[in-house]
Design an enzyme around this catalytic site. Structure first.
Site, PDB file in Angstrom:
ATOM      1  N   ASP A  67       0.830  -1.203   0.000  1.00 25.76           N
ATOM      2  CA  ASP A  67       0.000   0.000   0.000  1.00 25.76           C
ATOM      3  C   ASP A  67       0.869   1.260   0.000  1.00 25.76           C
ATOM      4  OD1 ASP A  67       0.954  -0.233   2.588  1.00 25.76           O
ATOM      5  OD2 ASP A  67      -1.007  -0.520   3.505  1.00 25.76           O
ATOM      6  N   ASN A 136      -8.344  -0.817  13.544  1.00 21.30           N
ATOM      7  CA  ASN A 136      -9.728  -1.051  13.121  1.00 21.30           C
ATOM      8  C   ASN A 136      -9.851  -2.372  12.357  1.00 21.30           C
ATOM      9  OD1 ASN A 136      -8.438  -0.513  10.748  1.00 21.30           O
ATOM     10  ND2 ASN A 136      -9.703   1.226  10.157  1.00 21.30           N
ATOM     11  N   HIS A 138      -7.999  -3.224   9.714  1.00 20.11           N
ATOM     12  CA  HIS A 138      -7.703  -3.177   8.278  1.00 20.11           C
ATOM     13  C   HIS A 138      -6.493  -4.036   7.920  1.00 20.11           C
ATOM     14  CE1 HIS A 138      -4.974   0.690   8.503  1.00 20.11           C
ATOM     15  NE2 HIS A 138      -4.321  -0.379   8.873  1.00 20.11           N
ATOM     16  N   GLU A 143     -10.178  -1.258   4.287  1.00 15.84           N
ATOM     17  CA  GLU A 143     -10.795  -0.739   5.499  1.00 15.84           C
ATOM     18  C   GLU A 143     -12.095  -1.498   5.810  1.00 15.84           C
ATOM     19  OE1 GLU A 143      -9.021   1.094   7.174  1.00 15.84           O
ATOM     20  OE2 GLU A 143      -8.159   2.793   6.125  1.00 15.84           O
TER      21      GLU A 143
HETATM   22  P1  PGA Z   1       1.486  -0.709  12.772  1.00 15.75           P
HETATM   23  O1  PGA Z   1       0.375  -0.643  11.634  1.00 15.75           O
HETATM   24  O2  PGA Z   1       2.328  -1.897  12.465  1.00 15.75           O
HETATM   25  O3  PGA Z   1       2.274   0.573  12.638  1.00 15.75           O
HETATM   26  O4  PGA Z   1       0.762  -0.851  14.083  1.00 15.75           O
HETATM   27  C1  PGA Z   1      -0.431  -1.755  11.406  1.00 15.75           C
HETATM   28  C2  PGA Z   1      -1.384  -1.514  10.260  1.00 15.75           C
HETATM   29  O5  PGA Z   1      -1.987  -0.428  10.204  1.00 15.75           O
HETATM   30  O6  PGA Z   1      -1.534  -2.408   9.430  1.00 15.75           O
END
Ligand code: PGA
Length: 240
Positions: A67, A136, A138, A143
């Protein structure tokens, strides 16, 4: 899906790095999709050390991006592009022709997605996809509520993703959209590793394991994948 619980962040990162090495050993021409973020950072540091120390050849490995934040330049340390170059590609001296990331500054974002889909087809799919879990639920920028049959697409970021996403940037940044591989890529990946650590992920890990399998909490979809492993530390597992 298997779940692998480790005593701490270091142990889970060691385990994850070794899992990636086993994919490389089994297939020196593998295509990897490696997430950015805080969670896999130590995994990549350990992986890089091991590849260098063990003199593992990675010249035929291809890397595809998961992404990217739309509108954020590659030179911004908060971009996924910058993260991957700094933590993986530069230390391993990966040939640029084997690196395939989204250009989220492109004037034609739909075309970027199309090119990524075609490229993944040409590479005959993704052998290993490593993802984190957003607070959340995702996966990449898929999302809550996003379609399950999407390939690469432009994502309207969830308010929580926008809020949490600020942590990657030193400046205040306007985040609204992202480019992401879709859940169809997630399902099609020959192996999936999903990682989460720390108390802050305890609640979403519980939902991932216990909520009904649904795009409302995309991480729950890992339970439908035939070859997936959820790698967590004790804090995220909720174990005392
Ligand atoms: P993080 O992000 O590893 O910085 O907690 C996880 C994500 O949003 O997939």
């Amino acid at each position: 899906m298997n779940c692998s619980v480790h005593s701490d962040y270091h142990q889970m990162s060691e385990f994850a790095a070794n899992e990636i090495l086993s994919v490389l050993a089994a297939n020196p021409k593998a295509t990897l999709c490696l997430a950015t973020g805080d969670t896999p950072l130590l995994t990549y540091q350990l992986l890089v050390e091991k590849i260098i120390r063990q003199k593992i050849k990675i010249s035929q490995i291809h890397f595809v991006g998961l992404d990217e934040w739309v509108g954020v330049p590659h030179t911004n340390p908060g971009s996924c592009h910058y993260f991957l170059h700094k933590n993986i590609f530069t230390p391993l001296n990966v040939n640029l022709k084997n690196i395939h990331l989204f250009d989220a500054l492109s004037a034609n974002l739909a075309d970027e997605c199309k090119k990524m889909n075609e490229l993944i087809d040409r590479l005959q799919g993704i052998d290993l996809m490593l993802v984190g879990i957003g607070r959340n639920g995702h996966i990449g920028f898929n999302e809550p509520g996003d379609a399950e049959n999407n390939f690469a697409h432009i994502s309207q970021l969830d308010p929580l993703t926008i809020e949490v996403g600020q942590k990657y940037f030193t400046e205040t940044i306007h985040l609204q959209k992202g480019l992401t591989l879709g859940l169809a890529h997630f399902y099609a990946a020959r192996k999936v590793m999903m990682m989460a650590n720390g108390i802050k992920k305890k609640e979403i890990v519980k939902k991932t394991l216990e909520y009904p399998i649904s795009t409302q909490v995309p991480a729950t979809l890992i339970r439908k994948h035939q070859n997936a492993i959820l790698i967590i530390d004790k804090d995220a597992s909720g174990q005392e």
